[in-house]
Design a protein around this motif. Structure first.
Motif, PDB file in Angstrom:
ATOM      1  N   HIS A  57      30.630  -5.675 -17.460  1.00 32.08           N
ATOM      2  CA  HIS A  57      31.427  -5.903 -16.705  1.00 32.08           C
ATOM      3  C   HIS A  57      32.352  -6.696 -17.168  1.00 32.08           C
ATOM      4  O   HIS A  57      33.655  -6.777 -16.922  1.00 32.08           O
ATOM      5  CB  HIS A  57      30.272  -6.733 -15.868  1.00 32.08           C
ATOM      6  N   TYR A  58      31.968  -7.544 -17.563  1.00 31.40           N
ATOM      7  CA  TYR A  58      33.478  -8.555 -18.022  1.00 31.40           C
ATOM      8  C   TYR A  58      34.519  -8.277 -18.967  1.00 31.40           C
ATOM      9  O   TYR A  58      35.713  -8.266 -18.418  1.00 31.40           O
ATOM     10  CB  TYR A  58      33.343  -9.594 -19.309  1.00 31.40           C
ATOM     11  N   ARG A  61      36.412  -5.727 -16.395  1.00 33.98           N
ATOM     12  CA  ARG A  61      37.033  -6.805 -14.883  1.00 33.98           C
ATOM     13  C   ARG A  61      38.802  -6.659 -15.661  1.00 33.98           C
ATOM     14  O   ARG A  61      40.110  -6.922 -15.673  1.00 33.98           O
ATOM     15  CB  ARG A  61      36.283  -7.352 -15.488  1.00 33.98           C
ATOM     16  N   GLN A  63      40.403  -5.217 -18.006  1.00 34.75           N
ATOM     17  CA  GLN A  63      41.417  -4.288 -18.575  1.00 34.75           C
ATOM     18  C   GLN A  63      42.117  -4.368 -19.515  1.00 34.75           C
ATOM     19  O   GLN A  63      43.453  -3.851 -19.247  1.00 34.75           O
ATOM     20  CB  GLN A  63      42.216  -3.686 -16.432  1.00 34.75           C
TER      21      GLN A  63
END
Length: 156
Positions: A57-58, A61, A63
């Motif tokens: 997720h990190y 996130r 990107q």
């Protein structure tokens, strides 16, 4: 009740040099909550689904293509595993295991015997134990002795 009777035997293990992205795939494909990291027969660490998902997720996130590339192609299990995780022994009591888990706030333990990993015990097995105890309690309190049928009940 001892841990040996409730643990998952012969858990899936991975080496510490495995890519983290591959370990994540192994967790998902096998519907596991954790993987034991073992090198040369020695327990080195533990990787949890929660930690892997948080890491993924990190990365997504941010990107940042470099972060994503690093996560997929270079990040190793040894970089993110819980090192030297707390363990329980196969002959420990379940009460000890539960108290220890509560104290440390962990949901799974590698199970050891003579310095070798022989299993894993996690929340899944704890829920199985709780269900077993609930059934036993109900059976013990609800059905002390079967009720005898009267002749009227038996003829109906």
């Amino acid at each position: 009740m001892i841990v040996r009777n409730w643990m998952q035997n012969d858990p899936l293990t991975i080496p510490s040099d495995m890519l983290a992205s591959e370990a994540k795939r192994v967790l998902i494909d096998n519907n596991l909550n954790s993987l034991l990291v073992v090198d040369n027969g020695q327990l080195r660490g533990l990787v949890t689904r929660h930690n892997m998902m948080r890491m993924g997720h990190y990365v997504t996130r941010t990107q940042n293509p470099d972060e994503v590339s690093f996560f997929i192609n270079r990040l190793r299990v040894r970089d993110i595993m819980v090192r030297n995780p707390a363990t329980v022994n196969a002959d420990d009591t379940m009460e000890h295991c539960l108290d220890y888990g509560k104290k440390l706030r962990v949901a799974q333990f590698p199970v050891m015997e003579n310095g070798v990993v022989v299993g894993i015990i996690s929340a899944t097995e704890i829920f199985q134990l709780a269900a077993h105890l609930c059934r036993s309690l109900e059976a013990g309190t609800l059905g002390k002795a079967p009720r005898r049928q009267t002749s009227v009940q038996a003829s109906q």
